[in-house]
Every structure is written in structure tokens, then in C-alpha cells.
Design a protein around this motif. Structure first.
Motif, PDB file in Angstrom:
ATOM      1  N   ASP A 133     -22.770 -12.141 -25.627  1.00 43.86           N
ATOM      2  CA  ASP A 133     -21.647 -11.141 -25.890  1.00 43.86           C
ATOM      3  C   ASP A 133     -21.870 -10.186 -26.809  1.00 43.86           C
ATOM      4  O   ASP A 133     -21.791  -9.047 -26.510  1.00 43.86           O
ATOM      5  N   THR A 134     -22.478 -10.607 -27.924  1.00 42.26           N
ATOM      6  CA  THR A 134     -22.751  -9.596 -28.847  1.00 42.26           C
ATOM      7  C   THR A 134     -23.784  -8.439 -28.593  1.00 42.26           C
ATOM      8  O   THR A 134     -23.534  -7.531 -28.861  1.00 42.26           O
ATOM      9  N   MET A 188     -22.862  -1.723 -25.076  1.00 44.19           N
ATOM     10  CA  MET A 188     -21.886  -0.823 -24.676  1.00 44.19           C
ATOM     11  C   MET A 188     -21.342   0.253 -25.720  1.00 44.19           C
ATOM     12  O   MET A 188     -20.974   1.355 -25.581  1.00 44.19           O
ATOM     13  N   THR A 189     -21.419  -0.071 -26.968  1.00 44.36           N
ATOM     14  CA  THR A 189     -21.249   0.715 -28.039  1.00 44.36           C
ATOM     15  C   THR A 189     -22.237   1.787 -28.245  1.00 44.36           C
ATOM     16  O   THR A 189     -21.779   3.071 -28.307  1.00 44.36           O
ATOM     17  N   LYS A 190     -23.213   1.184 -28.161  1.00 45.46           N
ATOM     18  CA  LYS A 190     -24.475   2.413 -28.193  1.00 45.46           C
ATOM     19  C   LYS A 190     -24.334   3.473 -27.140  1.00 45.46           C
ATOM     20  O   LYS A 190     -24.431   4.679 -27.510  1.00 45.46           O
ATOM     21  N   ALA A 191     -23.903   2.871 -25.866  1.00 44.76           N
ATOM     22  CA  ALA A 191     -23.874   4.036 -24.637  1.00 44.76           C
ATOM     23  C   ALA A 191     -22.583   4.858 -24.975  1.00 44.76           C
ATOM     24  O   ALA A 191     -22.968   6.020 -24.648  1.00 44.76           O
ATOM     25  N   GLN A 192     -21.659   4.335 -25.624  1.00 39.71           N
ATOM     26  CA  GLN A 192     -20.609   5.217 -25.952  1.00 39.71           C
ATOM     27  C   GLN A 192     -20.889   5.963 -26.783  1.00 39.71           C
ATOM     28  O   GLN A 192     -20.374   7.369 -26.710  1.00 39.71           O
ATOM     29  N   ILE A 193     -21.516   5.959 -27.790  1.00 41.82           N
ATOM     30  CA  ILE A 193     -21.828   6.632 -28.794  1.00 41.82           C
ATOM     31  C   ILE A 193     -22.629   7.967 -28.498  1.00 41.82           C
ATOM     32  O   ILE A 193     -22.449   9.058 -28.790  1.00 41.82           O
TER      33      ILE A 193
END
Length: 177
Positions: free
Chosen positions: A147-148, A154-159
């Protein structure tokens, strides 16, 4: 609203812990059992060790004052044996107060094992020790680690997607195609 704030209790994380038989009457063992973790004792693990087999992390506990009394050389041999067996290994150095002498011991150990897979963590009491160990074990346990990892991706992709540099590169690519 988070589940913990709605009157619903979050499910408790429970795991198996293998502990050195020398820790059987230790307060850490009592705390873990009180929290319903499955504690097993073993004569075959390094004295003072606490292992979370489902998470792949291992801790060796030491009181800084005991270490000062027994000598660092003998202790260093135990640590070396421990880190040769356990890939994710932590030395948990306990002291009620981390004064200059305790910090000096910790830095000497860190320097000696620099570049190894050992991480040294200072703690003050058994409750803090258990909280630390459970946090590390939970984060590295299979479903939690997946999960982490997913959340970080996902956070990296959004950034990256929202990055002005990324947008500029996309525009540049469109202009030159």
C-alpha cells in the motif's frame, strides 16, 4: 472524516514476534503480549533480539549503561553476527537520558558499522521501544508495504504530471513533431 474520528475503531494490527528467551521477563515482552501480539521465545536467536518474521525486520536491544560496563568489543562481535543473519537490522540503544557519554557510544558504533545494514536508534524506555519496533514492522509488513509503495508511486506520478518542467517538455515535444 477518518474512521478513528467517527466512533469506529480501526482494526488492530497484530503480528508474530520471535524474541530471545533472555527477554522473556522483560517489560517489552509484557507490552507486546498485552497488545495481543503472538510472542514466541527462542534460545537460538541472538541474546536481546526481537524479530518480526512477517515483516523481515530484526532488532537487537541494548541498554547503553550495560554496554559501557561490558565493553564495546564483545558487543561489536554480537552485532556483527546479528547483521550477518538479518538483512533489515536495527540496534535499539536504550538510556533514560542520552548524555555525552551515551551519544559517544552510539557514534562509535555507527562509525564501526558504517556501510552495513545496521541502523542505530536511541530510545528512552520500553514503551517507546515497542512503539518504534511495531511502527517499523507494520510499515514493512506485506500488505502495508505494498500500500505504501503504491501510494508513493501515485504521488510521484501526480508530482511529475503537475510539474511545470514536465508541461514545458510536453509542449516542446508537440512543437517539434
Amino acid at each position: 472524516m477518518a474512521e478513528g474520528h467517527c466512533g469506529q475503531e480501526q482494526p488492530r494490527w497484530v503480528t508474530t514476534v520471535i524474541m530471545s528467551s533472555a527477554l522473556q521477563d522483560h517489560e517489552i515482552s509484557t507490552i507486546l503480549q498485552t497488545q495481543q501480539h503472538r510472542v514466541r521465545y527462542s534460545e537460538s536467536v541472538e541474546t536481546g533480539s526481537v524479530i518480526f518474521p512477517l515483516s523481515g525486520v530484526a532488532f537487537i536491544l541494548s541498554d547503553t549503561q550495560d554496554l559501557l560496563r561490558t565493553g564495546e568489543e564483545e558487543f561489536s562481535e554480537r552485532i556483527q553476527k546479528f547483521i550477518n543473519i538479518h538483512r533489515n537490522s536495527f540496534l535499539v540503544l536504550s538510556a533514560a537520558l542520552h548524555g555525552p557519554e551515551e551519544w559517544s557510544v552510539m557514534f562509535r558504533i555507527q562509525r564501526r558499522f558504517l556501510g552495513s545494514n545496521l541502523r542505530v536508534i536511541p530510545v528512552h524506555n520500553p514503551a517507546e521501544t515497542v512503539k518504534l519496533m511495531l511502527s517499523m514492522a507494520k510499515v514493512t509488513s506485506k500488505p502495508q508495504a505494498d500500500d505504501t509503495r503504491y501510494n508513493m508511486e501515485m504521488t510521484k506520478a501526480q508530482i511529475i504530471e503537475k510539474s511545470p518542467v514536465w508541461k514545458m517538455l510536453q509542449e516542446y515535444q508537440l512543437q517539434h513533431n
